[in-house]
Design an enzyme around this catalytic site. Structure first.
Site, mmCIF file in Angstrom:
data_model
loop_
_atom_site.group_PDB
_atom_site.id
_atom_site.type_symbol
_atom_site.label_atom_id
_atom_site.label_comp_id
_atom_site.label_asym_id
_atom_site.label_seq_id
_atom_site.Cartn_x
_atom_site.Cartn_y
_atom_site.Cartn_z
ATOM 1 N N HIS A 41 -2.406 -15.732 7.998
ATOM 2 C CA HIS A 41 -1.582 -14.556 8.247
ATOM 3 C C HIS A 41 -2.342 -13.446 8.955
ATOM 4 O O HIS A 41 -1.962 -12.281 8.875
ATOM 5 C CB HIS A 41 -1.002 -14.045 6.935
ATOM 6 C CG HIS A 41 -0.152 -15.064 6.239
ATOM 7 N ND1 HIS A 41 1.065 -15.485 6.743
ATOM 8 C CD2 HIS A 41 -0.341 -15.763 5.104
ATOM 9 C CE1 HIS A 41 1.584 -16.396 5.925
ATOM 10 N NE2 HIS A 41 0.750 -16.581 4.927
ATOM 11 N N ARG A 47 21.814 17.248 -5.956
ATOM 12 C CA ARG A 47 21.536 15.828 -5.706
ATOM 13 C C ARG A 47 21.655 15.030 -6.996
ATOM 14 O O ARG A 47 21.050 15.362 -8.010
ATOM 15 C CB ARG A 47 20.141 15.660 -5.091
ATOM 16 C CG ARG A 47 19.996 16.382 -3.767
ATOM 17 C CD ARG A 47 20.780 15.685 -2.678
ATOM 18 N NE ARG A 47 20.171 14.419 -2.342
ATOM 19 C CZ ARG A 47 19.240 14.261 -1.416
ATOM 20 N NH1 ARG A 47 18.810 15.298 -0.730
ATOM 21 N NH2 ARG A 47 18.731 13.079 -1.175
ATOM 22 N N PRO A 66 0.806 -1.203 0.000
ATOM 23 C CA PRO A 66 0.000 0.000 0.000
ATOM 24 C C PRO A 66 0.843 1.258 0.000
ATOM 25 O O PRO A 66 1.802 1.391 0.762
ATOM 26 C CB PRO A 66 -0.781 -0.114 1.307
ATOM 27 C CG PRO A 66 -0.060 -1.132 2.111
ATOM 28 C CD PRO A 66 1.068 -1.667 1.341
ATOM 29 N N GLU A 67 0.465 2.158 -0.854
ATOM 30 C CA GLU A 67 1.018 3.499 -0.806
ATOM 31 C C GLU A 67 -0.050 4.393 -0.184
ATOM 32 O O GLU A 67 -1.058 3.891 0.314
ATOM 33 C CB GLU A 67 1.415 3.965 -2.219
ATOM 34 C CG GLU A 67 2.413 3.003 -2.858
ATOM 35 C CD GLU A 67 2.905 3.445 -4.231
ATOM 36 O OE1 GLU A 67 3.008 4.660 -4.453
ATOM 37 O OE2 GLU A 67 3.160 2.570 -5.068
ATOM 38 N N ARG A 73 3.815 -11.048 4.611
ATOM 39 C CA ARG A 73 5.273 -10.862 4.632
ATOM 40 C C ARG A 73 5.792 -10.285 5.939
ATOM 41 O O ARG A 73 7.000 -10.215 6.158
ATOM 42 C CB ARG A 73 5.702 -9.992 3.443
ATOM 43 C CG ARG A 73 5.601 -10.756 2.133
ATOM 44 C CD ARG A 73 5.943 -9.889 0.945
ATOM 45 N NE ARG A 73 7.364 -9.659 0.810
ATOM 46 C CZ ARG A 73 7.901 -8.925 -0.161
ATOM 47 N NH1 ARG A 73 7.120 -8.343 -1.059
ATOM 48 N NH2 ARG A 73 9.190 -8.764 -0.252
#
Length: 271
Positions: free
Chosen positions: A91, A152, A2-3, A110
């Site tokens: 899970h 950068r 998820p973002e 995970r």
DNA sequence: CCGGACGCCTGTCGGC
DNA sequence: TGCCGACAGGCGTCCG
């Protein structure tokens, strides 16, 4: 997984179902996440009322009277609101059962996620206090991005995925935002001009807004609190579309690896 | 300070 | 059919 849009979609799903309800029971089946789940969570939470569900970056903040439960979904985390009678799967690591029979269930195959209690204001927590501005924060301006990126050499894609620069932009939406802004993902951040920086900020906001409106993106396993997949998947312009024709109709979308992450761009639209 | 590589985990998928 | 490597939406840490 998820973002920011998926986390925000999850937050919006939880709020109307659980706000102002009290915790009746907590079950922790697996403490080994990215960091161990706070010990004796049931002693802390049972009897407390959930006052609000906030979000900072990709962290969900479940605010109770005496502190905040910080939840991060990592790559594969899912928070769902289910009937407390729903049997847990392999899970399903944490259940928070409320007194009206609803269960907030944290699943994370995970185990890159987090479930941490903090009694102090969450913003001061070690994990949150160094985070950069939210994408819609006026502090995220062209001047800010331009100044911060001078000198950068890192790729602009990596730069906008750095949570100290701006939060919430993960691999999918970094690719998408750069396409909207017409910027090549591998370009050195220090070589992005002020005007492009402004386009990039607008691109990030547009992509995230649209993704939230669509309920997020489901590639594999994202579902919202009520179990629905996200519909932004079909609006993706470049992500996971290598070999397909770009919307410009003049080039094929390419796949390269930048910073060990899959990256997609149109060689015609992005420079 | 900066940039790049690595590790944490499990599941899935493609190639042989 | 089975095995094996590559890869997956995040992010903290370590090393040069």
């Amino acid at each position: 997984m998820p973002e920011l849009p998926e986390v925000e979609t999850t937050r919006r799903g939880i709020v109307p179902l659980l706000t102002n309800h009290a915790v009746e029971r907590v079950t922790v089946r697996e403490r080994r996440l990215r960091r161990p789940v706070t010990r004796n969570l049931h002693l802390i939470l049972e009897g407390q009322t959930l006052r609000a569900v906030d979000r900072r970056a990709k962290y969900l903040l479940l605010v109770f009277d005496s502190g905040t439960l910080i939840v991060h979904l990592g790559m594969t985390g899912v928070l769902r609101v289910l009937s407390s009678a729903t049997p847990p799967g392999k899970h399903d690591h944490v259940d928070i059962v409320f007194n009206h029979g609803h269960c907030l269930r944290f699943r994370d195959p995970r185990r890159f996620g987090l479930v941490l209690w903090t009694a102090a204001p969450a913003a001061r927590h070690k994990l949150l206090k160094h985070l950069g501005p939210e994408p819609w924060d006026p502090a995220l301006s062209a001047d800010y991005l331009y100044a911060l990126s001078r000198g950068r050499k890192a790729a602009i894609k990596n730069f906008i995925m750095d949570g100290r620069v701006v939060v919430g932009v993960g691999n999918i939406y970094a690719n998408e935002s750069l396409h909207v802004a017409g910027i090549h993902p591998a370009r050195a951040a220090g070589r992005v001009g002020r005007a492009s920086a402004q386009l990039l900020i607008a691109g990030i906001r547009q992509v995230l807004d649209n993704a939230i409106a669509a309920g997020g993106t489901t590639l594999r396993d994202f579902v919202s609190a009520d179990g629905q997949p996200g519909y932004f998947t079909r609006s993706l312009r470049v992500y996971a579309r290598a070999g397909q024709i770009c919307a410009c109709g003049r080039a094929t979308i390419r796949h390269v690896v930048i910073g060990q992450r899959s990256s997609f761009y149109c060689p015609r639209c992005q420079h």
